[in-house]
Design a protein around this motif. Structure first.
Motif, PDB file in Angstrom:
ATOM      1  N   ILE A 136      25.644  32.111  31.609  1.00 24.79           N
ATOM      2  CA  ILE A 136      26.744  31.149  31.647  1.00 24.79           C
ATOM      3  C   ILE A 136      28.043  31.890  31.358  1.00 24.79           C
ATOM      4  O   ILE A 136      28.112  32.720  30.455  1.00 24.79           O
ATOM      5  N   LEU A 137      29.075  31.584  32.127  1.00 22.24           N
ATOM      6  CA  LEU A 137      30.393  32.174  31.933  1.00 22.24           C
ATOM      7  C   LEU A 137      31.431  31.072  31.738  1.00 22.24           C
ATOM      8  O   LEU A 137      31.487  30.129  32.540  1.00 22.24           O
ATOM      9  N   VAL A 138      32.208  31.180  30.658  1.00 18.48           N
ATOM     10  CA  VAL A 138      33.407  30.358  30.546  1.00 18.48           C
ATOM     11  C   VAL A 138      34.495  31.127  31.276  1.00 18.48           C
ATOM     12  O   VAL A 138      34.960  32.178  30.825  1.00 18.48           O
ATOM     13  N   VAL A 139      34.866  30.631  32.439  1.00 20.16           N
ATOM     14  CA  VAL A 139      35.698  31.373  33.394  1.00 20.16           C
ATOM     15  C   VAL A 139      37.028  31.773  32.762  1.00 20.16           C
ATOM     16  O   VAL A 139      37.688  30.954  32.121  1.00 20.16           O
ATOM     17  N   PRO A 140      37.441  33.028  32.931  1.00 16.45           N
ATOM     18  CA  PRO A 140      38.698  33.469  32.328  1.00 16.45           C
ATOM     19  C   PRO A 140      39.916  32.752  32.895  1.00 16.45           C
ATOM     20  O   PRO A 140      39.976  32.439  34.089  1.00 16.45           O
ATOM     21  N   HIS A 141      40.864  32.487  31.997  1.00 17.34           N
ATOM     22  CA  HIS A 141      42.183  31.921  32.325  1.00 17.34           C
ATOM     23  C   HIS A 141      42.086  30.626  33.132  1.00 17.34           C
ATOM     24  O   HIS A 141      42.902  30.360  34.014  1.00 17.34           O
ATOM     25  N   HIS A 142      41.090  29.811  32.820  1.00 18.43           N
ATOM     26  CA  HIS A 142      40.971  28.442  33.347  1.00 18.43           C
ATOM     27  C   HIS A 142      40.869  28.386  34.876  1.00 18.43           C
ATOM     28  O   HIS A 142      41.132  27.343  35.480  1.00 18.43           O
ATOM     29  N   GLY A 143      40.520  29.515  35.506  1.00 15.35           N
ATOM     30  CA  GLY A 143      40.410  29.521  36.963  1.00 15.35           C
ATOM     31  C   GLY A 143      41.687  29.918  37.654  1.00 15.35           C
ATOM     32  O   GLY A 143      41.908  29.560  38.834  1.00 15.35           O
ATOM     33  N   SER A 144      42.546  30.689  36.972  1.00 10.90           N
ATOM     34  CA  SER A 144      43.791  31.167  37.571  1.00 10.90           C
ATOM     35  C   SER A 144      43.509  32.250  38.603  1.00 10.90           C
ATOM     36  O   SER A 144      42.502  32.960  38.532  1.00 10.90           O
ATOM     37  N   LYS A 145      44.448  32.409  39.565  1.00 13.80           N
ATOM     38  CA  LYS A 145      44.320  33.458  40.578  1.00 13.80           C
ATOM     39  C   LYS A 145      44.493  34.855  39.992  1.00 13.80           C
ATOM     40  O   LYS A 145      44.112  35.842  40.625  1.00 13.80           O
ATOM     41  N   SER A 146      45.071  34.944  38.794  1.00 11.13           N
ATOM     42  CA  SER A 146      45.287  36.260  38.177  1.00 11.13           C
ATOM     43  C   SER A 146      44.009  36.820  37.567  1.00 11.13           C
ATOM     44  O   SER A 146      44.006  37.939  37.063  1.00 11.13           O
ATOM     45  N   SER A 147      42.938  36.049  37.586  1.00 10.20           N
ATOM     46  CA  SER A 147      41.663  36.483  36.997  1.00 10.20           C
ATOM     47  C   SER A 147      40.542  36.291  38.018  1.00 10.20           C
ATOM     48  O   SER A 147      40.773  35.869  39.150  1.00 10.20           O
ATOM     49  N   SER A 148      39.316  36.593  37.568  1.00  9.47           N
ATOM     50  CA  SER A 148      38.112  36.371  38.393  1.00  9.47           C
ATOM     51  C   SER A 148      38.159  37.148  39.710  1.00  9.47           C
ATOM     52  O   SER A 148      38.036  36.582  40.803  1.00  9.47           O
ATOM     53  N   SER A 149      38.341  38.447  39.589  1.00 11.61           N
ATOM     54  CA  SER A 149      38.295  39.306  40.778  1.00 11.61           C
ATOM     55  C   SER A 149      36.891  39.271  41.385  1.00 11.61           C
ATOM     56  O   SER A 149      35.910  38.915  40.719  1.00 11.61           O
ATOM     57  N   GLN A 150      36.804  39.660  42.656  1.00 12.31           N
ATOM     58  CA  GLN A 150      35.514  39.661  43.355  1.00 12.31           C
ATOM     59  C   GLN A 150      34.504  40.515  42.612  1.00 12.31           C
ATOM     60  O   GLN A 150      33.344  40.117  42.426  1.00 12.31           O
ATOM     61  N   ASP A 151      34.922  41.700  42.173  1.00 10.92           N
ATOM     62  CA  ASP A 151      33.996  42.591  41.481  1.00 10.92           C
ATOM     63  C   ASP A 151      33.526  42.006  40.162  1.00 10.92           C
ATOM     64  O   ASP A 151      32.349  42.145  39.791  1.00 10.92           O
ATOM     65  N   PHE A 152      34.421  41.360  39.448  1.00  5.37           N
ATOM     66  CA  PHE A 152      34.052  40.758  38.160  1.00  5.37           C
ATOM     67  C   PHE A 152      33.056  39.626  38.365  1.00  5.37           C
ATOM     68  O   PHE A 152      32.041  39.536  37.659  1.00  5.37           O
ATOM     69  N   VAL A 153      33.323  38.771  39.325  1.00 10.28           N
ATOM     70  CA  VAL A 153      32.407  37.653  39.604  1.00 10.28           C
ATOM     71  C   VAL A 153      31.042  38.186  40.019  1.00 10.28           C
ATOM     72  O   VAL A 153      29.999  37.672  39.590  1.00 10.28           O
ATOM     73  N   ARG A 154      31.039  39.233  40.822  1.00 13.08           N
ATOM     74  CA  ARG A 154      29.772  39.812  41.287  1.00 13.08           C
ATOM     75  C   ARG A 154      28.996  40.423  40.119  1.00 13.08           C
ATOM     76  O   ARG A 154      27.771  40.312  40.044  1.00 13.08           O
TER      77      ARG A 154
END
Length: 785
Positions: free
Chosen positions: A690-708
């Protein structure tokens, strides 16, 4: 009457527990025909008639509440018109209340100039002075044309917390929003001739007169609240004193004040009327005094803003007056039952209010310990008996509703009730009249004496008992125990009442097993707060936003929930970074609960850290284990600690919680630079259940590599409903969905509970498990399109 009123009320209460409103047949009112059943002579028929009446009473209460709810819910703002400019014409329906940046008020919509949109007849609006160089100023009764942006009522949804959506439905507020400062906003007329608006204008004039007369005296806000019900001038520090000493009900317009004022007017008119033979022969003194008391209650209720709690008391006084005027010889229980029935008929949502149960429960206790006694006691002894009854009898409902008791409340109320109700309130009301403004200073001095005594009590140690929320069966046992203890002298086995009270205190919530953790991701709007509980430890990660200067997620959401879950202290408080939506409730949490240690990325000079008993910086490499559950800090690096000039978001404390096969990753507001660092240094640790998504789902976070790399089974977005940032961004949500993750959202699902151990995990959505028919079911995603 008594049985019918009780089961009618229970029927209305049961309706308010439903997730969906029932489809009512058109003939549901026919259940009332059971009242016409003739009395029978045979015992079996008497029982059958009684059972039929009870069942029909419950059915009527259930159906009546559903019918009222259906009519009110039909007045709805369409989903597609949320947050869009709408031009409306209407009247400022109440005295505007001040907030930090402008005004807030109810607005009655008369017409809509924007084509193709339906706007509910009553909405709640706010203004923000910073949005305009020439801020708008509103007064009650004025007719305006306004450009507004509205949302359907939507509040946070958490265990043991306030339900804004139910509150709004009860007050018939079917949309809320703000006045768009750049729109076509203009005043059309100064005032409306409607009596309701004239009363609101009178309240506003009284508030202005109080401000001019009292100036900056310390307790002017309390006097204003006692006169017109405007509590905005009472600071949070004073509310805390009132809660700790158990006198909150006295420091705003309450049922007690209205009842006391009606009783005082009754006594004065009765004493004067009896001294005139002519008046007594024309109309009985008792009935004349009852009417005078009713008019006094009506006046006070109107001046207070006709709020729902005051309405309930007015209905009670009116019911008692009608019984007296009809010369009906009724028992106290019948009188109370009739008042309950009138209140529920007028407001089916009253059964959701703690004030409903506490006010009627208090009156029932007074009748229980004073009515039908053979000998009349001295008034002082009877007053002491009533205070004893309040102390013992209200323990079960107070623990059930608030999970805390003031241990000094009997002492505080013993002097505060007569002082406030018989001295401060009458003098304050007289001070609203221009010739008697000087009485406000007399009232203030009396209030100053009361506050001095309350502050002395507040300085005593351990004056508040706080605990977990007791199970329902222990509350019922506690009510029976309280009634046993308060039974008349000579009643057998009164001591059994003490035993019946004990389960409420002793039966605690079940703790997680060794090696497992219970996690609660709170719904705090646009912000973050997560509690983690193991077998013998508890921690909190972030404390959510600061809503206003006096209200934050700490005192509104976190403390009630933690207390209800049985968490009496925190071993660790992690403050990920210094954004107000993550640390806004910290001061309230540190004041409300013992906290052993604070881990944060905040600068050492931050005032928040000065409140902590012990604090240290969170640094990559820190780890500890509680009861078989492992906690590990993955970020920030030691060289980028609290005093670094790096952006706050990039310094967020990243916490990994592991229970064997399953793990939870709390990433704060890290952005892509921090994600790259984590991918470089801890690639093997990022994979999480389970991940509490960084920065509430902002475009400045959650890069493709990080999500993968994380590849979570569940991704939790914590964001406010239709927030101004547009979080979570659609592209980010789709990115996690493409990676195979199931999406959870606090604005849609409410608080999210997670129970996980080495083998399995279970997720619960609060808005799903505690669904109610009034909850906003519109999709935040579709409303943005």
């Amino acid at each position: 009457m008594v049985s019918f009123a009780i089961f009618f009320t229970l029927g209305a209460w049961y309706l308010q527990q439903q997730a969906v409103l029932p489809a009512l047949p058109a003939y549901w009112p026919l259940a009332a025909l059971a009242l016409l059943l003739p009395r029978a002579g045979r015992k079996s028929l008497i029982y059958a008639r009684s059972m039929t009446l009870i069942l029909c009473a419950a059915l009527l209460g259930y159906s009546y509440a559903a019918w009222i709810a259906q009519n009110r819910l039909s007045d709805r703002l369409p989903d597609e018109w949320q947050k869009k400019n709408i031009v409306v014409t209407g009247i400022v329906a109440e005295m505007p209340r001040l907030h930090e940046r402008g005004q807030r008020f109810a607005f009655d919509v008369e017409s809509t100039q924007t084509e193709g949109v339906h706007v509910p007849r009553r909405i709640q609006l706010a203004t923000y002075d910073s949005d305009s160089n020439d801020p708008l100023q509103f007064s009650a009764g004025e007719r305006w044309q306004l450009t507004v942006r509205l949302k359907q009522p939507h509040g946070t949804s958490n265990p043991y917390s306030f339900d804004f959506e139910a509150w709004a439905l009860e007050r018939d507020i079917r949309a809320s929003g703000y006045v768009y400062a750049r729109g076509d906003n203009r005043k059309l007329s100064e005032r409306s001739a409607s009596p309701a608006y004239l009363v609101q204008r009178l309240r506003e004039k009284v508030r202005t007169r109080f401000q001019k007369t009292l100036g900056d005296v310390p307790y002017a806000g309390i006097l204003t609240a006692l006169a017109i019900g405007d509590q905005s001038g009472i600071p949070q520090t004073e509310w805390q004193v009132f809660r700790r000493t158990g006198v909150t009900h006295l420091m705003s317009i309450s049922g007690l004040h209205i009842t006391m004022l009606a009783g005082l007017v009754f006594a004065i008119v009765y004493w004067l009327w009896r001294r005139s033979v002519r008046l007594t022969l024309r109309f009985p003194a008792r009935k004349a005094a009852a009417l005078a008391g009713l008019f006094a209650a009506l006046f006070y209720t109107l001046v207070s803003g006709y709020e729902v709690p005051a309405q309930r008391t007015l209905y009670m006084v009116a019911t008692m007056t009608v019984m007296l005027l009809l010369s009906r010889n009724v028992s106290p229980s019948q009188l109370l039952a009739a008042a309950i029935l009138v209140v529920v008929l007028a407001d089916p949502w009253a059964v959701l209010s703690p004030g409903f149960w506490l006010s009627f429960g208090a009156v029932a206790l007074i009748f229980y310990v004073t009515a039908n006694r053979l000998h009349k006691q001295h008034w002082l002894k009877e007053y002491g008996k009533v205070q004893w009854a309040m102390m013992i009898g209200l323990i079960p409902p107070l623990l059930a509703l608030f999970q805390q008791l003031s241990l000094v409340a009997p002492v505080a109320n013993a002097f505060a009730i007569p002082l406030v109700s018989f001295v401060v309130v009458p003098l304050t009301l007289l001070g609203t009249l221009p010739p008697f403004e000087w009485m406000l200073f007399v009232a203030h001095e009396a209030l100053r004496l009361c506050m001095y005594l309350l502050l002395l009590l507040d300085q005593l140690p351990n004056i508040v008992w706080a605990q977990h929320a007791p199970p329902a069966w222990t509350i019922l046992a506690g009510v029976g125990g309280a009634l046993c203890i308060l039974a008349p002298r000579g009643f057998p086995l009164r001591w059994v009442g003490v035993i019946l009270l004990m389960p409420m205190f002793l039966v605690a919530p079940e703790r997680p097993a060794a090696g497992s953790a219970h996690v609660l991701v709170f719904d705090v709007g646009q912000g973050l707060a997560v509690s983690v509980q193991t077998r013998n430890h508890a921690m909190l990660y972030d404390t959510g936003p600061d809503f206003s200067g006096e209200s934050d997620s700490g005192n509104r959401i976190l403390l009630p929930a933690l207390r209800g879950m049985g968490i009496a202290q925190l071993d660790t408080l992690v403050l990920s970074h210094n954004d107000i939506d993550h640390v806004g409730g910290t001061e309230s949490v540190l004041q409300g609960l013992p906290v052993s240690n604070v881990l944060s990325s905040l600068p050492d000079t931050n005032p928040i850290l000065q409140l902590a008993a012990h604090n240290e910086a969170c640094i990559d490499g820190q780890s500890w284990e509680w009861d078989g559950v492992r906690f590990e800090i993955l970020h920030p690096a030691k060289m980028h600690t609290a005093n670094s000039k790096e952006h706050d978001n990039e310094r967020s404390c990243v916490l990994l919680i592991s229970t064997g096969q399953h793990s939870l990753l709390l990433a704060g507001d890290i952005e892509k630079n921090s994600e790259s660092r984590l991918l470089k240094l801890h690639p093997e640790k990022l994979y999480s259940t389970i991940l509490v998504v960084p920065h509430h789902g902002s475009k400045s976070s959650s890069s493709q590599d990080f999500v993968r790399a994380v590849h979570p089974q569940y991704s939790i977005f914590t964001s406010g409903y239709l927030n101004r940032f547009g979080h979570p961004k659609k592209t980010i949500v789709e990115r996690y969905q493409t990676a195979g993750s199931k999406i959870l959202r606090s604005d849609r699902d409410g608080a999210i509970s997670i129970a996980m151990d080495a083998q399995k995990f279970q997720i619960d959505r609060y808005r799903q498990s505690h669904a109610r028919y009034w909850q906003n079911d519109s999709s935040p995603e579709s409303s943005r399109q």
